[in-house]
Scaffold this active site. Structure first.
Site, PDB file in Angstrom:
ATOM      1  N   LYS A 241      33.954  24.599  74.987  1.00 35.82           N
ATOM      2  CA  LYS A 241      33.127  25.666  75.560  1.00 35.82           C
ATOM      3  C   LYS A 241      31.867  25.075  76.191  1.00 35.82           C
ATOM      4  O   LYS A 241      31.361  24.040  75.733  1.00 35.82           O
ATOM      5  CB  LYS A 241      32.692  26.643  74.459  1.00 35.82           C
ATOM      6  CG  LYS A 241      33.788  27.448  73.799  1.00 35.82           C
ATOM      7  CD  LYS A 241      33.202  28.316  72.697  1.00 35.82           C
ATOM      8  CE  LYS A 241      34.257  29.115  71.950  1.00 35.82           C
ATOM      9  NZ  LYS A 241      34.797  30.202  72.759  1.00 35.82           N
ATOM     10  N   ARG A 315      44.260  33.239  67.542  1.00 39.22           N
ATOM     11  CA  ARG A 315      45.574  33.885  67.454  1.00 39.22           C
ATOM     12  C   ARG A 315      46.612  32.966  66.825  1.00 39.22           C
ATOM     13  O   ARG A 315      47.598  33.438  66.268  1.00 39.22           O
ATOM     14  CB  ARG A 315      46.008  34.346  68.847  1.00 39.22           C
ATOM     15  CG  ARG A 315      46.255  33.242  69.852  1.00 39.22           C
ATOM     16  CD  ARG A 315      46.280  33.748  71.280  1.00 39.22           C
ATOM     17  NE  ARG A 315      44.948  34.137  71.727  1.00 39.22           N
ATOM     18  CZ  ARG A 315      44.678  34.616  72.950  1.00 39.22           C
ATOM     19  NH1 ARG A 315      45.654  34.780  73.826  1.00 39.22           N
ATOM     20  NH2 ARG A 315      43.451  34.921  73.287  1.00 39.22           N
TER      21      ARG A 315
END
Length: 462
Positions: A241, A315
């Site tokens: 990020k 996920r």
């Protein structure tokens, strides 16, 4: 009882008079002449959220006026939550409060008294206390406020003090307090136990990944399983990020915090369910052992998963945990996850989307969310988008090849791991209040836990 709740025996409490602008003249007419004159001189107009302390003849506090119309459709049920830091020390009683608004008013007040001061010089907490209005269950609102505070504390704690091991410690604390059973699978034992995606995401961290499995209740009761995303910190992995994207990543375990807060409520209320809480706890760090874009991961479900982006790690760990949850075919699986920025783009930070194929359950959650002021909005498991998760070399990719429908795509990926449960609900929460609101201080927030608690009480509490 919560420290902001006063003993019911307090007789000399200060009236906290709720008044709307439309009712102001009527209310002022009931006050002693000096108090009415003071309010008029101050220009008090009963604007929403405004308050005015009225002095008595001796220089003390005669009453407090508070601008609010609690039964209006647009009214904030937690508006009294702005008062704890504003009111002078004292014990107050709410006057002119409709019974239908009482429970949320008190809860908002308690939630507004929350402070996270672990790392600052301690300041005196708000010293205003409320006498419980008739019909409000003090033990119940205390239990809810304390569970929310537990979750907020966890989210607000930085990752250097709350890694995967810290999440485990928090779960053990909840289990120990309530006599629940807890088992934890750590490090390479995840491979032996067939949790390969949890292991892959967390193996690069200096603190080993783990799966926390807490159980409580009679096995003969309806089975309710909670799954909470516990990413203690998310760098994004090798798809790192930018700095701005990492600023709030201590909150990426907000799903675990919500699940533990809900567990605290369910067990504290002794609801007749067999509760199970599964928390995959990892740090998505970077090292020579990081999982990579293009890797193919095995999953507990048996599906092979192509990694499209290492920053979509939540996920993956949820997939293994959901597969385990589904194996015993519980009556209900609920997962909480700070999963996608797409959900924030669609609905903002305060309105988490939820996904379920059960229309009746969805309708009830939507209705209860308004009643308990824990807002959510239903989004669709839109099956035609399943093809966007296609992979040429694995059973499935975990991201789509486009920027469209990001929250829906993530939800569809998770749904692949649930087949046997009676019902499944996925909440894509933000877990953070960017700017303070009544009853919701800036910082970590427990979203949708109070809502599901209300649903479980209604469904199983009898």
């Amino acid at each position: 009882m919560h420290p902001s709740i006063a003993p019911s025996s307090v007789a000399d409490s200060i009236p906290l008079i709720i008044v709307s602008s439309e009712e102001l003249a009527e209310v002022l007419a009931t006050l002693p002449a000096p108090a009415k004159a003071f309010a008029t001189a101050q220009g008090f107009a009963a604007d929403t959220g405004s308050h005015l302390v009225l002095p008595d003849a001796a220089g003390g506090i005669a009453a407090v006026l508070f601008g609010w119309a609690p039964l209006k459709a647009e009214a904030d049920p937690f508006l009294p939550g702005k008062l704890p830091p504003l009111l002078p020390e004292g014990t107050y009683r709410l006057e002119r409060l409709p019974e239908a608004a009482a429970a949320n008013a008190v809860l908002g007040f308690l939630l507004g008294a929350y402070r996270f001061d672990r790392y600052r010089t301690k300041k005196a907490p708000p010293k205003a206390r409320l006498v419980l209005p008739p019909g409000v269950d003090g033990e119940e609102v205390t239990r809810i406020a304390e569970a929310v505070a537990l979750g907020r504390d966890l989210i607000n704690t930085p990752a250097n003090d709350l890694g995967p091991d810290g999440i485990e410690a928090a779960a053990r604390s909840v289990a120990g307090r309530h006599g629940a059973t807890i088992a934890v699978t750590v490090g390479d034992d995840l491979l032996t136990g067939n949790f390969p995606m949890i292991h892959a995401v967390g193996r690069a961290s200096a603190v080993a990944p783990r799966l926390i499995d807490l159980t409580w209740g009679d096995p003969a009761h309806p089975k309710v399983t909670l799954v909470g995303k516990g990413v203690a910190f998310d760098t994004g992995g090798l798809d790192i990020k930018p700095p701005a994207g990492m600023t709030l990543m201590k909150k990426d375990m907000g799903g675990a915090a919500a699940a533990l807060a809900l567990a605290d409520l369910v067990i504290g209320a002794k609801l007749p369910v067999r509760l199970r809480v599964l928390i995959p706890a990892v740090e998505n760090a970077i090292s020579g052992s990081s999982f990579r874009p293009g890797d193919i991961l095995q999953s507990r479900k048996g599906l092979t998963v192509e990694i499209g982006n290492t920053d979509a790690e939540g996920r993956l760990i949820l997939g293994d945990a959901l597969a385990l949850a589904d194996e015993e075919a519980p009556d209900l699986i609920v997962d909480y996850a700070t999963l996608t920025g797409a959900a924030r783009v669609a609905l903002g930070p305060d309105l988490p989307p939820f996904y379920t194929d059960d229309d009746a359950l969805a309708a009830r959650l939507a209705s209860l969310s308004r009643a308990v002021n824990d807002p959510v909005w239903r989004m669709p498991f839109w099956s035609p988008y399943d093809t966007m998760l296609s992979s040429k070399i694995a059973d499935v990719n975990h991201i789509a090849g486009s920027a469209f429908a990001g929250s829906v795509i993530a939800a569809l990926f998770l749904r692949r791991f649930v087949d046997k449960a009676g019902a499944y609900v996925h909440f894509d929460i933000f877990g953070w209040t960017p700017s303070a609101k009544p009853g919701r201080p800036e910082g970590g927030e427990v979203q949708a836990a109070r809502l599901v608690y209300a649903y479980l009480k209604e469904r199983f509490g009898r």
